[in-house]
Design a protein around this motif. Structure first.
Motif, mmCIF file in Angstrom:
data_model
loop_
_atom_site.group_PDB
_atom_site.id
_atom_site.type_symbol
_atom_site.label_atom_id
_atom_site.label_comp_id
_atom_site.label_asym_id
_atom_site.label_seq_id
_atom_site.Cartn_x
_atom_site.Cartn_y
_atom_site.Cartn_z
ATOM 1 N N LEU A 44 0.708 -1.233 0.046
ATOM 2 C CA LEU A 44 0.004 0.076 0.068
ATOM 3 C C LEU A 44 0.870 1.418 0.059
ATOM 4 O O LEU A 44 0.503 2.240 -0.676
ATOM 5 N N ASN A 45 1.704 1.328 0.944
ATOM 6 C CA ASN A 45 2.725 2.432 0.845
ATOM 7 C C ASN A 45 3.380 2.575 -0.399
ATOM 8 O O ASN A 45 3.579 3.843 -0.677
ATOM 9 N N GLU A 84 0.632 4.051 -3.015
ATOM 10 C CA GLU A 84 0.562 5.341 -2.606
ATOM 11 C C GLU A 84 1.496 6.239 -3.061
ATOM 12 O O GLU A 84 1.334 7.269 -3.518
ATOM 13 N N MET A 102 1.657 6.785 -6.861
ATOM 14 C CA MET A 102 0.415 7.750 -7.183
ATOM 15 C C MET A 102 0.616 8.997 -6.970
ATOM 16 O O MET A 102 0.119 9.624 -7.690
ATOM 17 N N THR A 103 1.385 9.229 -6.026
ATOM 18 C CA THR A 103 1.541 10.588 -5.595
ATOM 19 C C THR A 103 2.605 11.260 -6.299
ATOM 20 O O THR A 103 2.926 12.584 -6.200
ATOM 21 N N SER A 140 -6.849 2.641 -7.576
ATOM 22 C CA SER A 140 -7.664 2.971 -6.161
ATOM 23 C C SER A 140 -8.388 2.091 -5.808
ATOM 24 O O SER A 140 -8.492 1.883 -4.648
ATOM 25 N N ILE A 181 -6.071 -0.599 -4.015
ATOM 26 C CA ILE A 181 -5.807 0.178 -2.830
ATOM 27 C C ILE A 181 -6.882 -0.187 -1.736
ATOM 28 O O ILE A 181 -6.500 -0.795 -0.765
ATOM 29 N N ARG A 206 -6.692 -2.285 1.812
ATOM 30 C CA ARG A 206 -7.136 -1.906 3.082
ATOM 31 C C ARG A 206 -8.091 -2.801 3.739
ATOM 32 O O ARG A 206 -8.198 -2.754 5.045
#
Length: 147
Positions: free
Chosen positions: A33-34, A37, A40-41, A69, A72, A76
């Motif tokens: 996940l990290n 993310e 993506m950013t 998304s 992700i 989660r």
């Protein structure tokens, strides 16, 4: 020992044995996940190839972001389920005697070998297994008997 009693004890051992696997899976998912993310950013450099682009009604980048998304979100949800299973096992262990809790955490939560557990608790192999048998009996609903 009755077969149902033996089956209960085996089920308890399997459930406790899952804890370490759940913990590792959760760490792996959180790491994924990290990374996702961060990707993506992260700022993107647009390729300037000088070629005209066709007009398409679909935006491939938007589709990519949406799919990512969704993935992700699934990760989660999976992580939340793993945490619930870990909490259930922790609740089971909380009802044990202090020495039994310590042994259960060493063996099942920390994933120590039996030799490592004996050294950490400063008990003989026989005493360690006696405590283990007692804690499994308690968790299987056998009460407070001493083995």
């Amino acid at each position: 020992m009755v077969d149902t009693e033996r089956e209960k004890r085996q089920a308890i051992k399997r459930k406790l044995g899952l804890y370490n696997l759940l913990k590792r899976e959760q760490a792996q998912i959180e790491q994924t996940l990290n990374r996702m993310e961060a990707e993506m950013t992260a700022p993107r450099i647009q390729a300037l190839d000088g070629m005209p682009k066709g007009s398409s009604s679909e935006d491939p980048m938007l589709n990519y972001v949406i799919k990512r998304s969704e993935l992700i979100d699934k990760y989660r949800e999976k992580c939340a389920k793993l945490i619930e299973e870990q909490a259930e096992i922790e609740t089971m262990i909380d009802n044990l005697e202090p020495t039994e809790r310590q042994l259960a955490r060493y063996r099942y939560l920390d994933g120590m070998t039996w030799e490592e557990v004996c050294v950490a608790m400063n008990y003989s192999w026989r005493q360690t297994h006696r405590i283990h048998s007692r804690l499994i009996g308690r968790l299987a609903g056998g009460g407070h008997e001493t083995y």
